[in-house]
Design a protein around this motif. Structure first.
Motif, PDB file in Angstrom:
ATOM      1  N   PHE A  79      -9.283  -2.888  -1.692  1.00 51.89           N
ATOM      2  CA  PHE A  79      -8.461  -1.756  -2.105  1.00 51.89           C
ATOM      3  C   PHE A  79      -7.427  -2.189  -3.137  1.00 51.89           C
ATOM      4  O   PHE A  79      -7.238  -1.527  -4.159  1.00 51.89           O
ATOM      5  CB  PHE A  79      -7.764  -1.109  -0.907  1.00 51.89           C
ATOM      6  CG  PHE A  79      -6.849   0.017  -1.320  1.00 51.89           C
ATOM      7  CD1 PHE A  79      -7.358   1.263  -1.617  1.00 51.89           C
ATOM      8  CD2 PHE A  79      -5.491  -0.179  -1.432  1.00 51.89           C
ATOM      9  CE1 PHE A  79      -6.531   2.294  -2.021  1.00 51.89           C
ATOM     10  CE2 PHE A  79      -4.645   0.845  -1.835  1.00 51.89           C
ATOM     11  CZ  PHE A  79      -5.171   2.086  -2.122  1.00 51.89           C
ATOM     12  N   ALA A  80      -6.763  -3.313  -2.883  1.00 50.36           N
ATOM     13  CA  ALA A  80      -5.748  -3.798  -3.820  1.00 50.36           C
ATOM     14  C   ALA A  80      -6.372  -4.093  -5.184  1.00 50.36           C
ATOM     15  O   ALA A  80      -5.777  -3.795  -6.223  1.00 50.36           O
ATOM     16  CB  ALA A  80      -5.059  -5.048  -3.255  1.00 50.36           C
TER      17      ALA A  80
ATOM     18  N   ILE B 119     -11.340  -5.365   3.316  1.00 48.34           N
ATOM     19  CA  ILE B 119     -11.054  -3.981   2.931  1.00 48.34           C
ATOM     20  C   ILE B 119      -9.690  -3.882   2.256  1.00 48.34           C
ATOM     21  O   ILE B 119      -9.536  -3.224   1.225  1.00 48.34           O
ATOM     22  CB  ILE B 119     -11.165  -3.044   4.145  1.00 48.34           C
ATOM     23  CG1 ILE B 119     -12.637  -2.917   4.541  1.00 48.34           C
ATOM     24  CG2 ILE B 119     -10.557  -1.680   3.860  1.00 48.34           C
ATOM     25  CD1 ILE B 119     -12.878  -2.198   5.849  1.00 48.34           C
ATOM     26  N   GLN B 120      -8.693  -4.561   2.821  1.00 42.32           N
ATOM     27  CA  GLN B 120      -7.353  -4.535   2.231  1.00 42.32           C
ATOM     28  C   GLN B 120      -7.361  -5.148   0.823  1.00 42.32           C
ATOM     29  O   GLN B 120      -6.791  -4.584  -0.110  1.00 42.32           O
ATOM     30  CB  GLN B 120      -6.377  -5.284   3.131  1.00 42.32           C
ATOM     31  CG  GLN B 120      -4.960  -5.259   2.617  1.00 42.32           C
ATOM     32  CD  GLN B 120      -3.999  -5.973   3.569  1.00 42.32           C
ATOM     33  OE1 GLN B 120      -4.409  -6.702   4.468  1.00 42.32           O
ATOM     34  NE2 GLN B 120      -2.720  -5.759   3.363  1.00 42.32           N
ATOM     35  N   ALA B 121      -8.023  -6.284   0.674  1.00 35.61           N
ATOM     36  CA  ALA B 121      -8.060  -6.955  -0.632  1.00 35.61           C
ATOM     37  C   ALA B 121      -8.884  -6.154  -1.640  1.00 35.61           C
ATOM     38  O   ALA B 121      -8.524  -6.075  -2.820  1.00 35.61           O
ATOM     39  CB  ALA B 121      -8.621  -8.368  -0.475  1.00 35.61           C
TER      40      ALA B 121
ATOM     41  N   ARG C  67      -0.791   5.786  -7.089  1.00 41.49           N
ATOM     42  CA  ARG C  67      -1.787   5.303  -6.144  1.00 41.49           C
ATOM     43  C   ARG C  67      -3.191   5.710  -6.572  1.00 41.49           C
ATOM     44  O   ARG C  67      -3.391   6.737  -7.197  1.00 41.49           O
ATOM     45  CB  ARG C  67      -1.508   5.868  -4.748  1.00 41.49           C
ATOM     46  CG  ARG C  67      -0.146   5.539  -4.188  1.00 41.49           C
ATOM     47  CD  ARG C  67       0.005   4.127  -3.780  1.00 41.49           C
ATOM     48  NE  ARG C  67      -0.922   3.816  -2.693  1.00 41.49           N
ATOM     49  CZ  ARG C  67      -1.100   2.617  -2.213  1.00 41.49           C
ATOM     50  NH1 ARG C  67      -0.450   1.606  -2.698  1.00 41.49           N
ATOM     51  NH2 ARG C  67      -1.951   2.406  -1.234  1.00 41.49           N
TER      52      ARG C  67
ATOM     53  N   GLN D 197      -7.222  -0.825  -6.882  1.00 43.09           N
ATOM     54  CA  GLN D 197      -5.942  -0.252  -7.314  1.00 43.09           C
ATOM     55  C   GLN D 197      -5.482  -0.920  -8.615  1.00 43.09           C
ATOM     56  O   GLN D 197      -5.097  -0.253  -9.565  1.00 43.09           O
ATOM     57  CB  GLN D 197      -4.901  -0.460  -6.199  1.00 43.09           C
ATOM     58  CG  GLN D 197      -3.534   0.071  -6.500  1.00 43.09           C
ATOM     59  CD  GLN D 197      -3.416   1.552  -6.234  1.00 43.09           C
ATOM     60  OE1 GLN D 197      -4.325   2.179  -5.724  1.00 43.09           O
ATOM     61  NE2 GLN D 197      -2.298   2.116  -6.592  1.00 43.09           N
TER      62      GLN D 197
ATOM     63  N   GLU E 139     -11.131  -9.025  11.961  1.00 44.54           N
ATOM     64  CA  GLU E 139     -10.028  -9.466  11.095  1.00 44.54           C
ATOM     65  C   GLU E 139     -10.519  -9.787   9.692  1.00 44.54           C
ATOM     66  O   GLU E 139      -9.866  -9.448   8.706  1.00 44.54           O
ATOM     67  CB  GLU E 139      -9.329 -10.694  11.702  1.00 44.54           C
ATOM     68  CG  GLU E 139      -8.582 -10.410  12.989  1.00 44.54           C
ATOM     69  CD  GLU E 139      -9.485 -10.344  14.237  1.00 44.54           C
ATOM     70  OE1 GLU E 139     -10.663 -10.780  14.164  1.00 44.54           O
ATOM     71  OE2 GLU E 139      -9.007  -9.855  15.270  1.00 44.54           O
TER      72      GLU E 139
ATOM     73  N   ALA F 249     -11.291  -6.499   7.993  1.00 44.72           N
ATOM     74  CA  ALA F 249     -10.045  -5.805   7.641  1.00 44.72           C
ATOM     75  C   ALA F 249      -9.388  -6.448   6.429  1.00 44.72           C
ATOM     76  O   ALA F 249      -8.888  -5.751   5.537  1.00 44.72           O
ATOM     77  CB  ALA F 249      -9.085  -5.807   8.834  1.00 44.72           C
ATOM     78  N   ALA F 250      -9.390  -7.782   6.365  1.00 46.45           N
ATOM     79  CA  ALA F 250      -8.810  -8.486   5.214  1.00 46.45           C
ATOM     80  C   ALA F 250      -9.590  -8.161   3.946  1.00 46.45           C
ATOM     81  O   ALA F 250      -9.001  -7.958   2.875  1.00 46.45           O
ATOM     82  CB  ALA F 250      -8.790  -9.988   5.473  1.00 46.45           C
TER      83      ALA F 250
END
Length: 143
Positions: free
Chosen positions: A87-88, A83-85, A104, A91, A77, A80-81
């Protein structure tokens, strides 16, 4: 020592590199609980003409982020958090905030390389967890 390697295209400016390194370090500290003072970020940029996807040069900002952390030090978890952050953040910085939802980031990949026992000063993390040694000593435990 967490090590992050960010490869990106197109070329950026030195201020952008500082912003990216700072943001990735913050995320590593905040989301993975790593120490700031030992977190290393290496940024390798490429001209867009040297990054190909499907045999054609990349036409939009593109990134590859690899992070090396010691195996077993973070949950799925937490990773995963992160990687998500990450990427954001990429971006936001590479595609420009408000337009990011419409435009994107190009193909992006994050990879967590898990070292079974990372090391520093010639000693792996395993012995340091079992028997911490003082930096002033001439040799690590058992050495």
């Amino acid at each position: 020592m967490p090590t992050l390697v960010l490869k990106l295209a197109p070329l950026q400016n030195p201020e952008r590199y500082r912003q990216l390194a700072g943001a990735l370090t913050d995320l590593t500290v905040d989301l993975l609980g790593k120490r700031r003072g030992v977190t290393a970020v290496v940024i390798d940029d490429l001209p867009a003409a040297r990054w190909h996807i499907g045999g054609a040069p990349a036409e939009q900002p593109t990134a590859l982020l690899e992070i090396s952390i010691t195996q077993g030090t973070n949950t799925q978890e937490e990773k995963a958090a992160f990687i998500q952050a990450a990427f954001a953040e990429l971006q936001r910085q590479l595609r420009g905030g408000a337009g990011a939802a419409r435009q994107r980031l190009g193909p992006w990949r994050a990879h967590a390389a898990l070292a079974p026992a990372g090391g520093a000063a010639g000693v792996t993390a395993g012995p340091r967890r079992i028997r911490p040694w003082r930096r002033e000593s001439a040799a690590p435990p058992g050495g």
